[in-house]
Motif scaffolding. Structure first.
Motif, PDB file in Angstrom:
ATOM      1  N   GLU A 130      -3.926   5.029   2.234  1.00 24.36           N
ATOM      2  CA  GLU A 130      -2.767   4.575   2.988  1.00 24.36           C
ATOM      3  C   GLU A 130      -3.104   4.568   4.471  1.00 24.36           C
ATOM      4  O   GLU A 130      -4.061   5.206   4.908  1.00 24.36           O
ATOM      5  N   CYS A 186       0.838  -1.202   0.000  1.00 25.45           N
ATOM      6  CA  CYS A 186       0.000   0.000   0.000  1.00 25.45           C
ATOM      7  C   CYS A 186       0.869   1.246   0.000  1.00 25.45           C
ATOM      8  O   CYS A 186       1.984   1.238   0.509  1.00 25.45           O
ATOM      9  N   ALA A 187       0.331   2.323  -0.562  1.00 27.24           N
ATOM     10  CA  ALA A 187       1.053   3.591  -0.570  1.00 27.24           C
ATOM     11  C   ALA A 187       1.309   4.041   0.843  1.00 27.24           C
ATOM     12  O   ALA A 187       0.471   3.886   1.716  1.00 27.24           O
ATOM     13  N   CYS A 188       2.472   4.595   1.129  1.00 23.48           N
ATOM     14  CA  CYS A 188       2.762   5.058   2.488  1.00 23.48           C
ATOM     15  C   CYS A 188       3.456   6.399   2.409  1.00 23.48           C
ATOM     16  O   CYS A 188       4.067   6.755   1.408  1.00 23.48           O
ATOM     17  N   SER A 200      -0.932   5.052   8.172  1.00 23.38           N
ATOM     18  CA  SER A 200       0.358   5.446   8.706  1.00 23.38           C
ATOM     19  C   SER A 200       0.214   5.802  10.172  1.00 23.38           C
ATOM     20  O   SER A 200      -0.734   6.471  10.575  1.00 23.38           O
ATOM     21  N   ASN A 231       1.675  -0.452   7.474  1.00 27.02           N
ATOM     22  CA  ASN A 231       1.270  -1.119   6.251  1.00 27.02           C
ATOM     23  C   ASN A 231       1.283  -2.629   6.392  1.00 27.02           C
ATOM     24  O   ASN A 231       0.551  -3.331   5.685  1.00 27.02           O
ATOM     25  N   GLY A 264      -2.528   0.176  -3.148  1.00 26.71           N
ATOM     26  CA  GLY A 264      -2.740   1.524  -2.614  1.00 26.71           C
ATOM     27  C   GLY A 264      -3.854   2.286  -3.289  1.00 26.71           C
ATOM     28  O   GLY A 264      -4.040   3.465  -3.023  1.00 26.71           O
ATOM     29  N   ASN A 301       5.607   3.631   9.304  1.00 23.51           N
ATOM     30  CA  ASN A 301       4.714   3.334   8.201  1.00 23.51           C
ATOM     31  C   ASN A 301       4.864   1.897   7.718  1.00 23.51           C
ATOM     32  O   ASN A 301       3.909   1.287   7.254  1.00 23.51           O
TER      33      ASN A 301
END
Length: 231
Positions: A92, A26-28, A94, A42, A72, A38
């Protein structure tokens, strides 16, 4: 003593970095202070992946369906005042920046998965989603939200009470500002001009949502006047 603590801290950070290949892609958020946190966030984000449905508590709403993917990205299909609105975006989770949903960076202040339910909290609004591997039929059957100026005017003419249409047709163009004040906010919300209807915004030349709202009303007024003239 301080050197030992610092050494243990560096070792802990290095151990977290080793987990990177095992984590969800996933985007972080980026940045040296948040990277390790993060990674852990994730790693746990895999519990949130999949398809979810929020059954609206209001009888005139079909709720919202949400798919969170491991690259993501997300897709949301929702009932927007009787129109089916589909949004695409990024998500995301975090520990340092919170959970983010939507391409505009809307923050979810709390996200919990428990008993196969996904609970999202946005400010004072709490929404509980259940597992649902397909868009529910009543939600899928809603008419698509207007994506062109002509479609928006068609929808407005079709759904406004006859008394409102007659009143719009009877006024002069100089007094359309009154209609803008009365109907503008409702049109802006129903057409999702500030919540994901990018196609309509592009069709109207990327104008500001307030300008698009006024354009829709003026175009409806022009159409009604033409219809009256041909009677």
């Amino acid at each position: 003593m301080r050197k030992d603590a610092a050494s243990r801290s560096r070792l802990a950070r290095a151990a977290l970095l080793v987990l990177l290949p095992l984590c969800s892609p996933c985007a972080c958020s980026t940045g040296p202070d948040s990277a390790a946190n993060n990674i852990v966030a994730n790693h746990y984000a895999t519990a949130y992946l999949g398809e979810w449905f929020w059954p609206s508590p209001w009888p005139d709403s079909q709720g919202s369906w949400l798919e969170l993917r491991d690259d993501g990205s997300f897709t949301e299909i929702m009932d927007n005042y009787g129109f089916k609105l589909e949004r695409q975006g990024r998500w995301e989770i975090s520990f340092t920046s919170g959970w983010i949903l939507s391409e505009t960076g809307k923050r979810v202040t709390e996200m919990v998965v428990e008993n196969n339910e996904l609970s999202l909290v946005l400010g004072k609004v709490s929404m509980k989603y259940r597992r649902e591997n397909a868009v529910p039929a009543p939600l899928a059957a809603l008419p698509p939200i207007p994506t062109t100026l002509e479609d928006a005017v068609d929808a407005l003419e079709r759904t406004l009470p006859k008394g409102d249409l007659a009143r719009i047709a009877a006024i002069s163009e100089d007094t359309l500002s009154i209609i803008n004040l009365e109907l503008g906010p409702s049109i802006r919300d129903r057409m999702a001009l500030q919540s994901g209807n990018d196609a309509l915004i592009r069709n109207c030349g990327n104008m500001h949502p307030e300008e698009i709202m006024r354009l829709i009303i003026r175009t409806l007024w022009q159409r009604l006047h033409k219809e009256e003239a041909t009677k």
